[in-house]
Design an enzyme around this catalytic site. Structure first.
Site, PDB file in Angstrom:
ATOM      1  N   ARG A  55      25.597 -33.977 -34.488  1.00 55.64           N
ATOM      2  CA  ARG A  55      24.338 -33.893 -33.818  1.00 55.64           C
ATOM      3  C   ARG A  55      23.440 -33.503 -34.824  1.00 55.64           C
ATOM      4  NH1 ARG A  55      27.600 -33.470 -28.565  1.00 55.64           N
ATOM      5  NH2 ARG A  55      26.939 -31.424 -28.830  1.00 55.64           N
ATOM      6  N   CYS A 109      38.937 -38.848 -32.582  1.00 60.69           N
ATOM      7  CA  CYS A 109      39.433 -37.113 -31.631  1.00 60.69           C
ATOM      8  C   CYS A 109      40.643 -37.637 -31.716  1.00 60.69           C
ATOM      9  CB  CYS A 109      38.079 -37.019 -30.935  1.00 60.69           C
ATOM     10  SG  CYS A 109      38.020 -38.299 -29.605  1.00 60.69           S
TER      11      CYS A 109
HETATM   12  N1  SAH Z   1      29.048 -39.843 -28.597  1.00 67.91           N
HETATM   13  C1  SAH Z   1      29.009 -38.688 -27.579  1.00 67.91           C
HETATM   14  C2  SAH Z   1      30.838 -38.579 -26.856  1.00 67.91           C
HETATM   15  C3  SAH Z   1      31.809 -39.403 -26.658  1.00 67.91           C
HETATM   16  S1  SAH Z   1      33.294 -39.226 -25.338  1.00 67.91           S
HETATM   17  C4  SAH Z   1      28.931 -37.000 -27.197  1.00 67.91           C
HETATM   18  O1  SAH Z   1      28.477 -36.571 -28.178  1.00 67.91           O
HETATM   19  O2  SAH Z   1      28.026 -36.676 -26.034  1.00 67.91           O
HETATM   20  C5  SAH Z   1      33.524 -40.874 -25.155  1.00 67.91           C
HETATM   21  C6  SAH Z   1      32.559 -42.047 -24.812  1.00 67.91           C
HETATM   22  O3  SAH Z   1      32.806 -43.512 -24.706  1.00 67.91           O
HETATM   23  C7  SAH Z   1      32.779 -41.090 -23.234  1.00 67.91           C
HETATM   24  O4  SAH Z   1      31.716 -41.280 -22.447  1.00 67.91           O
HETATM   25  C8  SAH Z   1      33.583 -42.711 -22.347  1.00 67.91           C
HETATM   26  O5  SAH Z   1      33.039 -43.026 -21.213  1.00 67.91           O
HETATM   27  C9  SAH Z   1      33.152 -43.629 -23.806  1.00 67.91           C
HETATM   28  N2  SAH Z   1      34.128 -45.335 -23.618  1.00 67.91           N
HETATM   29  C10 SAH Z   1      35.364 -44.657 -23.221  1.00 67.91           C
HETATM   30  N3  SAH Z   1      36.087 -46.105 -23.088  1.00 67.91           N
HETATM   31  C11 SAH Z   1      35.033 -47.156 -23.922  1.00 67.91           C
HETATM   32  C12 SAH Z   1      34.391 -48.227 -23.402  1.00 67.91           C
HETATM   33  N4  SAH Z   1      35.954 -49.191 -24.069  1.00 67.91           N
HETATM   34  N5  SAH Z   1      33.613 -49.040 -23.732  1.00 67.91           N
HETATM   35  C13 SAH Z   1      32.449 -48.122 -23.877  1.00 67.91           C
HETATM   36  N6  SAH Z   1      32.264 -46.981 -23.881  1.00 67.91           N
HETATM   37  C14 SAH Z   1      34.045 -46.102 -23.853  1.00 67.91           C
END
Ligand code: SAH
Length: 395
Positions: free
Chosen positions: A211, A339
């Site tokens: 970030r 991840c």
């Molecule tokens: N980029 C974020 C972390 C992402 S974690 C950060 O830095 O804080 C992954 C996210 O994807 C989660 O919030 C989860 O709710 C969402 N997610 C999981 N499967 C998904 C899908 N098919 N479409 C949209 N969002 C999804």
């Protein structure tokens, strides 16, 4: 002391200080250890190798506490490991700049099954193995003896506990319960984290340094932030002067916190849109409508927790990366992560390369990204490296 005797020739990984003893390496269990009990690990030739915690229902049958015959598994060991993990963080954490980070990273800090995350004056503890269960009170005692602790909260609500025969546990362990959102500081940005019910222990602390990099990549850009959670990358992009951010996320609750996080950082809503949708579908819709972006961020959840699900995971990564490449304007950037512990960095790079090829774009990698210093990887435990990312420039 009960013991696990290894099969002939299956002692190499233990000698190399890998912390896991797999079911398939165990010849027999001697004595009658209860789940979580401390057991000696012995070679087929009766040599003492290590002391470990016993997890009868798990494929990871034992997790090693120590390779030192003179070191007993007890409250002093937990304290030594805790202090050493804390001391390592003291060396790089810049007070006033970052107040949320991982204080204990399980195996890689010599404490298998134990995670401790700091969120300002609160701590979140996650216990994932039968062996670690016995040390909850000791751990809380160590944490609570630090200055300025307002509360310690348990988030042992992860699936892996089931494999250890453990039930889910959440709740206050010491002090006060956290408020609905705890505000944390990260290099000048502020975020609200839901420690009681948010994903992970409330925030993706492991993406902190990535970030931090983002603002340098997005000035004036049209950004698509996929899998946005509570807007970590969205806020970072706006702070770097992005022109507009479209955040796609399936959780409405996460998007509501994302909106609050924009406000916390002084950003009006007019340069940001949160869209509750499935990323796989939304990427196709955007493509069909002919939309394009300067920067696309892909930070999906774990598609492959272990190597068993790698093929399926690879197809998922290929799909979203291919679509993302198609949405990028010439000169645009794909910031893409995985991840999944089961997908190694080299494989991830291959998948992204195949996606670029199929999308018909020429791309080059300009940064290799990973996990931060508070998520270290023990030298003999490559499985601890799970987060990898690439910044790819198109055209
Ligand atoms: N980029 C974020 C972390 C992402 S974690 C950060 O830095 O804080 C992954 C996210 O994807 C989660 O919030 C989860 O709710 C969402 N997610 C999981 N499967 C998904 C899908 N098919 N479409 C949209 N969002 C999804």
């Amino acid at each position: 002391m009960p013991s696990l005797r290894l099969k002939e020739g299956r002692d190499r990984s233990v000698r190399r200080r890998h912390p896991w003893v797999f079911d398939s390496a165990v010849d027999r269990v001697e004595g009658d250890p209860t789940p979580g009990a401390t057991v000696d690990i012995l070679s087929a030739h009766d040599e003492w190798l290590a002391r470990a915690s016993f997890s009868p229902p798990s494929l990871i049958r034992a997790r090693i506490w120590t390779w030192d015959a003179a070191e007993q598994v007890g409250p002093d060991l937990i304290a030594r490991r805790w202090h050493s993990a804390r001391a390592a963080r003291e060396k790089w954490i810049q007070p006033g700049l970052v107040n949320a980070f991982r204080e204990v990273n399980a195996e890689s800090d010599g404490l298998p099954g134990i995670i401790v995350d700091r969120y300002g004056p609160f701590r979140v503890v996650q216990i994932t193995t039968a062996g670690a269960e016995a040390w909850r009170d000791r751990l809380v005692e160590l944490i609570a003896s630090e200055d300025g602790i307002q509360g310690v909260y348990e988030r042992s609500d992860v699936d892996v506990r089931e494999r250890e025969g453990l039930e889910t546990r959440t709740g206050i362990l010491a002090g006060e319960g956290p408020p609905d959102l705890v505000e944390i500081q990260e290099y000048g940005l502020r975020f609200g984290a839901d420690l009681r019910a948010g994903q992970k222990t409330g925030f993706y602390l492991d993406q902190r340094e990535n970030r931090r990099l983002l603002p340098s990549l997005v000035h004036g850009a049209d950004v698509l932030d996929c899998f946005a959670y509570t807007g970590g990358f969205s806020v970072a992009a706006l702070s770097g002067g992005a022109g507009h951010v479209l955040a796609v996320e399936s959780s409405g609750q996460a998007l509501a916190i994302a909106k609050e996080n924009l406000a916390r950082n002084g950003h009006a809503q007019d340069h940001w849109e949160g869209r509750q949708a499935d990323v796989f579908e939304e990427l196709r819709r955007l493509r069909d409508r002919g939309q394009s972006f300067d920067v696309v961020i892909l930070d999906p959840p774990r598609f492959a927790p272990t190597s068993a699900q790698v093929d399926r995971a690879a197809r998922g990564y290929k799909d979203i990366n291919l679509l993302a490449f198609k949405l990028l304007r010439t000169g645009g950037l794909l910031v893409t992560f995985s991840c999944s512990g089961g997908v190694e960095p080299a494989l991830f790079q291959k998948i992204v390369a195949a996606a670029a090829l199929d999308a018909g774009v020429e791309a080059r990698i300009q940064n290799w990204l990973g996990q931060p210093a508070d998520h270290p990887v023990a030298m003999a435990f490559p499985e601890g490296r799970y987060l990898k990312g690439l910044v790819c420039r198109v055209g």
